[in-house]
Design a protein around this motif. Structure first.
Motif, PDB file in Angstrom:
ATOM      1  N   TYR A  95       0.849  -1.194   0.000  1.00 30.19           N
ATOM      2  CA  TYR A  95       0.000   0.000   0.000  1.00 30.19           C
ATOM      3  C   TYR A  95       0.880   1.239   0.000  1.00 30.19           C
ATOM      4  CZ  TYR A  95       1.159  -0.168   4.975  1.00 30.19           C
ATOM      5  OH  TYR A  95       1.830  -0.232   6.159  1.00 30.19           O
ATOM      6  N   MET A 133       2.289   4.853   1.143  1.00 25.91           N
ATOM      7  CA  MET A 133       2.379   5.580   2.407  1.00 25.91           C
ATOM      8  C   MET A 133       1.569   6.864   2.361  1.00 25.91           C
ATOM      9  SD  MET A 133       4.084   3.610   4.293  1.00 25.91           S
ATOM     10  CE  MET A 133       4.349   4.678   5.717  1.00 25.91           C
ATOM     11  N   ASN A 134       1.366   7.388   1.173  1.00 23.46           N
ATOM     12  CA  ASN A 134       0.497   8.551   0.995  1.00 23.46           C
ATOM     13  C   ASN A 134      -0.019   8.553  -0.438  1.00 23.46           C
ATOM     14  OD1 ASN A 134       2.590   9.945  -0.654  1.00 23.46           O
ATOM     15  ND2 ASN A 134       3.659  10.096   1.307  1.00 23.46           N
ATOM     16  N   GLY A 135      -1.049   9.335  -0.664  1.00 28.19           N
ATOM     17  CA  GLY A 135      -1.578   9.469  -2.019  1.00 28.19           C
ATOM     18  C   GLY A 135      -2.346   8.265  -2.529  1.00 28.19           C
TER      19      GLY A 135
END
Length: 205
Positions: A181, A183-185
């Motif tokens: 996954y 970490m951001n966005g």
């Protein structure tokens, strides 16, 4: 959901109750208007800090395969319980409702625990399906039970989206899949309803 119930703003819930609209009148409204109505009605009865931060809305589009008439269902969600590879039956829980859906994409639980991405789990949750047999629904236009096509979309995103991975299936064996996954966005655009995308475009970047 229990925290939201315990932390209700009692005064606001009583003062701003949204009146109920008959199904016949609802069917004359656009999907966006229907979603707004059910959202306002939910907030009027469940106003709390938990709802403010964690509650979103899921939209089900059900299309009759006989006449192709569409109807819409809107449900509040406080989290999404995502299936993983190996689930023959998967279940999602949000708000006070429990939804069970079937998936054949990854076969039965006897297969290996394949590594996948969070995006794959979201695709399994949103997987379109045909409802037939005992799952057929009544079509008001055809005036009989008909096969239907059902798809799910996120109609309203919460400020904080809670995702739960279902590592325990029907066999109660813990799945050992490695889930990748960002970490951001995290890109949720493929799973948004047209109404959500329209609201997002109005707000701009």
């Amino acid at each position: 959901d229990g925290l939201s119930e315990d932390l209700k703003r009692i005064g606001e819930n009583c003062q701003h109750r949204v009146p109920k609209i008959l199904d016949g009148d609802l069917s004359k409204m656009t999907p966006e208007e229907q979603g707004e109505y059910w959202w306002d009605r939910h907030l009027s009865m469940n106003s709390s800090f938990i709802t403010d931060e964690f509650c979103g809305q899921l939209m089900s589009t059900i299309e009759c395969l006989g006449c192709h008439q569409q109807r819409y269902c809107f449900d509040p969600m406080y989290d999404l319980s995502l299936p993983m590879p190996g689930d023959a039956q998967h279940m999602s829980i949000f708000g006070r409702r429990t939804f069970r859906r079937s998936s054949s994409r990854f076969g039965s639980e006897s297969i290996n625990d394949d590594d996948c991405s969070l995006n794959d789990c979201l695709k399994m949750f949103m997987k379109e399906e045909v409802l037939d047999g005992q799952n057929m629904s009544y079509c008001a236009k055809c005036k009989k039970l008909q096969k239907t096509h059902k798809r799910l979309n996120l109609n309203r995103l919460p400020n904080m989206l809670v995702l739960h991975l279902k590592r325990f299936g029907n066999s109660r064996r813990k799945k050992q899949n490695k889930i990748s996954y960002p970490m951001n966005g995290l890109d949720l655009r493929p799973f948004l309803s047209k109404n959500t995308r329209t609201r997002a475009s109005r707000k701009g970047p």
